[in-house]
Design an enzyme around this catalytic site. Structure first.
Site, short mmCIF file in Angstrom:
data_model
loop_
_atom_site.label_atom_id
_atom_site.label_comp_id
_atom_site.label_asym_id
_atom_site.label_seq_id
_atom_site.Cartn_x
_atom_site.Cartn_y
_atom_site.Cartn_z
N HIS A 252 0.83 -1.21 0.00
CA HIS A 252 0.00 0.00 0.00
C HIS A 252 0.87 1.26 0.00
CE1 HIS A 252 -3.39 -2.49 2.01
NE2 HIS A 252 -3.52 -2.49 0.71
N TYR A 261 -7.55 -3.13 6.17
CA TYR A 261 -7.32 -4.57 6.01
C TYR A 261 -7.09 -5.26 7.35
CZ TYR A 261 -6.88 -4.15 0.93
OH TYR A 261 -7.14 -3.94 -0.39
#
Length: 278
Positions: A252, A261
């Site tokens: 990310h 997440y």
């Protein structure tokens, strides 16, 4: 439902071919190009206008008839803006997408697959290919389009063994340490000529859509490969509570994305509620 087998009006065909070449020249990811071209071809089939005659009212009338989720609507608007920003500049026209609204998308909570369901799926899978797909998603946190492009040429030696070089969204490269069994199984599964772990007809490998379908069929209910990626993020964070490490493992650009997440530990939430209850 749009019939994607309908031909695109001939007045659109040349422009869409040129725009596809433009996207590739801008170094857009193949999956991004594919998604945007498909969306614009569907738009061209439905709008009943040649591209230079499409107005703001045409677009709002078309979009207003759609019952889309916020994420889908956002994606459609991004595609329309991208096409007409290029098309209007190229043809010296007014951009009809100039006042398309920004779509607020709710941030969904993390949805990691429960451990017992993941273990059950691994145990019930008889196909070595399917098993490897599940493990790449659940044990390494790979996206579907990263799994389909796995190639042994991306396996690199490191100080402690081997790592897998993964090129993710936006061209972000990360290196994921490979457990010995994963390293062995990737080598064993690879095509001897191309090196792809999942050989197929899309540039030598399976398509991301097909890999996602294979994974979903091996999982119970509505669980998908992406929930295995959530599982990876959640379990990784619980190892040392270092969000930056998880961010790098998931590939990310921003920590705020990684937070979506990682599911908070249920035990900690329960103990907090019990501690403050009167």
């Amino acid at each position: 439902m749009t019939n994607t087998l309908w031909p695109v009006p001939s007045e659109w065909e040349k422009s869409l071919i040129l725009w596809e070449q433009y996207l590739i020249a801008c170094n857009k990811r193949p999956r991004t190009v594919e998604t945007r071209i498909r969306a614009m071809r569907n738009f061209a089939r439905e709008i009943n206008e040649i591209p230079q005659n499409v107005t703001e009212d045409d677009i709002f009338s078309w979009a207003g008839r759609k019952q889309w989720a916020a994420e889908t609507r956002h994606s459609k608007y991004v595609t329309l803006r991208s096409f007409y920003e290029w098309y209007a500049r190229k043809n010296e026209l007014a951009d009809p997408t100039l006042y398309l609204p920004s779509i607020h998308r709710a941030c969904p909570p993390p949805r990691p697959i429960p451990e017992f369901l993941y273990e059950q799926s691994l145990s019930d899978t008889n196909s070595r290919r399917t098993l490897l797909i599940l493990r790449l998603a659940g044990n390494l946190g790979l996206r579907v389009d990263e799994i389909c492009r796995a190639n042994i040429e991306d396996i690199m030696p490191d100080l402690l063994g081997y790592s897998l070089r993964v090129t993710g969204k936006g061209g972000v490269v990360r290196y994921l340490p490979l457990p010995t069994t994963m390293h062995r199984d990737l080598i064993a599964a690879a095509d001897p000529v191309t090196g792809f772990v999942f050989p197929g007809k899309i540039n030598g490998h399976l398509s991301a859509r097909w890999v996602g379908k294979i994974g979903a069929q091996a999982l119970p209910g509505e669980w998908t490969l992406h929930t295995l990626r959530h599982r990876f993020g959640t379990i990784s964070y619980r190892q040392d509570h270092d969000l930056l490490t998880v961010q790098r493992l998931l590939g990310h650009l921003q920590v705020s994305t990684t937070q979506r997440y990682v599911e908070p530990a249920k035990e900690a939430m329960r103990s907090t509620i019990l501690a403050i209850s009167i």
